[in-house]
Design a protein around this motif. Structure first.
Motif, PDB file in Angstrom:
ATOM      1  N   VAL A 243       0.971  -1.221  -0.013  1.00  0.00           N
ATOM      2  CA  VAL A 243      -0.069  -0.037  -0.031  1.00  0.00           C
ATOM      3  C   VAL A 243       0.797   1.223  -0.057  1.00  0.00           C
ATOM      4  N   ASN A 244       0.562   2.393  -0.651  1.00  0.00           N
ATOM      5  CA  ASN A 244       1.000   3.388  -0.537  1.00  0.00           C
ATOM      6  C   ASN A 244       0.587   4.546   0.325  1.00  0.00           C
ATOM      7  N   LEU A 245       1.023   5.032   1.284  1.00  0.00           N
ATOM      8  CA  LEU A 245       0.557   6.073   2.425  1.00  0.00           C
ATOM      9  C   LEU A 245       1.116   7.408   2.249  1.00  0.00           C
ATOM     10  N   ASN A 246       0.407   8.215   2.704  1.00  0.00           N
ATOM     11  CA  ASN A 246       1.028   9.804   2.651  1.00  0.00           C
ATOM     12  C   ASN A 246       2.195  10.095   3.911  1.00  0.00           C
ATOM     13  N   ASN A 247       2.477  11.182   4.045  1.00  0.00           N
ATOM     14  CA  ASN A 247       3.466  11.607   4.783  1.00  0.00           C
ATOM     15  C   ASN A 247       3.102  11.478   6.410  1.00  0.00           C
ATOM     16  N   SER A 248       1.882  11.597   6.544  1.00  0.00           N
ATOM     17  CA  SER A 248       1.419  11.272   7.837  1.00  0.00           C
ATOM     18  C   SER A 248       1.782  10.127   8.522  1.00  0.00           C
ATOM     19  N   PHE A 249       2.259   8.879   7.616  1.00  0.00           N
ATOM     20  CA  PHE A 249       2.737   7.830   8.322  1.00  0.00           C
ATOM     21  C   PHE A 249       4.187   7.727   8.174  1.00  0.00           C
ATOM     22  N   ASP A 250       4.962   8.935   8.361  1.00  0.00           N
ATOM     23  CA  ASP A 250       6.526   8.985   8.385  1.00  0.00           C
ATOM     24  C   ASP A 250       7.197   8.461   9.634  1.00  0.00           C
ATOM     25  N   PHE A 251       6.156   8.235  10.827  1.00  0.00           N
ATOM     26  CA  PHE A 251       6.567   7.508  11.744  1.00  0.00           C
ATOM     27  C   PHE A 251       6.920   6.001  11.761  1.00  0.00           C
ATOM     28  N   LEU A 252       6.470   5.542  10.722  1.00  0.00           N
ATOM     29  CA  LEU A 252       6.847   3.910  10.251  1.00  0.00           C
ATOM     30  C   LEU A 252       8.328   3.752   9.427  1.00  0.00           C
ATOM     31  N   LEU A 253       8.762   4.955   9.122  1.00  0.00           N
ATOM     32  CA  LEU A 253       9.981   5.080   8.073  1.00  0.00           C
ATOM     33  C   LEU A 253      11.282   4.608   9.002  1.00  0.00           C
ATOM     34  N   PRO A 254      11.700   5.038  10.340  1.00  0.00           N
ATOM     35  CA  PRO A 254      12.484   4.438  10.914  1.00  0.00           C
ATOM     36  C   PRO A 254      12.616   3.013  11.422  1.00  0.00           C
ATOM     37  N   LYS A 255      13.571   2.026  11.202  1.00  0.00           N
ATOM     38  CA  LYS A 255      13.813   0.782  11.546  1.00  0.00           C
ATOM     39  C   LYS A 255      14.364   0.820  12.960  1.00  0.00           C
ATOM     40  N   HIS A 256      13.496   1.157  13.919  1.00  0.00           N
ATOM     41  CA  HIS A 256      14.197   1.183  15.147  1.00  0.00           C
ATOM     42  C   HIS A 256      15.037  -0.088  15.628  1.00  0.00           C
ATOM     43  N   LYS A 257      16.231   0.178  16.428  1.00  0.00           N
ATOM     44  CA  LYS A 257      16.579  -1.035  16.820  1.00  0.00           C
ATOM     45  C   LYS A 257      16.321  -1.113  18.593  1.00  0.00           C
ATOM     46  N   THR A 258      15.713  -0.347  19.117  1.00  0.00           N
ATOM     47  CA  THR A 258      14.979  -0.231  20.435  1.00  0.00           C
ATOM     48  C   THR A 258      13.932   0.410  20.339  1.00  0.00           C
ATOM     49  N   ILE A 259      12.848   0.189  21.374  1.00  0.00           N
ATOM     50  CA  ILE A 259      11.779   0.507  21.586  1.00  0.00           C
ATOM     51  C   ILE A 259      11.777   2.009  21.868  1.00  0.00           C
TER      52      ILE A 259
END
Length: 206
Positions: free
Chosen positions: A70-86
């Motif tokens: 799915v393509n989402l808009n920039n309001s989903f930019d919180f999903l971009l980082p691949k966090h190593k920690t919570i």
């Protein structure tokens, strides 16, 4: 459409993303994708994102896997980082941590009786699992253990770390809290079956 969910919804999506999704920016949109041979996982993907964009499922590949996207808009930019920690904002509140735990469990967890009742979350993201262990202890006063499992070096670069809870009373308490937050159909079915298995044993002890 813009993301309009609560902090709990945001925490759930982030937990599910870190466990199961691939994210990348494509110009002005954020591309979200996954790969799975499990139909329940495909249904969950669609249910999570269908209100925000057009979800593409497609046919199974040669390995019988689907690749929903799915393509989402920039309001989903919180999903971009691949966090190593919570992230800290999740670890500071019980409800956001619980939602994150539910999302990660739906992606990477296993609940059932083998024959002993157990919750197991396995991952190569060691720091995330250690964070889950700390959060479960902090918010629910439940101890868990971490177990390193050897994997085939021909197919994997590192061993799998598993977070395990299999003591009956703590597991029963946690599943009663966590279960209603789960959205993966099989995960919910397994949680309900495990609760039913545990209850008579605990009732007899009382």
């Amino acid at each position: 459409k813009d993301f309009d969910g609560t902090p709990g919804e945001k925490a759930y999506l982030l937990g599910f993303r870190l466990g199961d999704l691939h994210i990348r920016r494509r110009g002005y949109v954020i591309g979200v994708g996954g790969g799975t041979t499990k139909k329940d996982q495909v249904i969950l993907f669609k249910n999570l994102f269908k209100r925000y964009g057009n979800v593409y499922i497609g046919n199974q590949d040669k390995r019988s896997a689907w690749h929903p996207a799915v393509n989402l808009n920039n309001s989903f930019d919180f999903l971009l980082p691949k966090h190593k920690t919570i992230p800290n904002w999740i670890m500071t509140k019980r409800q956001t941590f619980l939602s994150f735990l539910a999302g990660y469990t739906d992606a990477e967890g296993n609940i059932g009786c083998y024959p002993r009742a157990r919750l197991k979350i396995a991952s190569y993201d060691y720091a995330l699992l250690k964070g889950l262990r700390r959060g479960i202890k902090k918010f629910f006063h439940i101890d868990s253990r971490l177990w390193m499992e050897k994997t085939d070096r021909r197919t994997h670069n590192k061993d799998t770390l598993s977070l395990i809870i299999n003591s009956a009373e703590p597991l029963f308490r946690l599943l009663n809290i966590l279960g209603p937050k789960l959205r993966h159909r099989k995960r919910k079915q397994d949680y309900l079956r495990t609760i039913k298995t545990l209850y008579p044993r605990l009732h007899i002890r009382e």
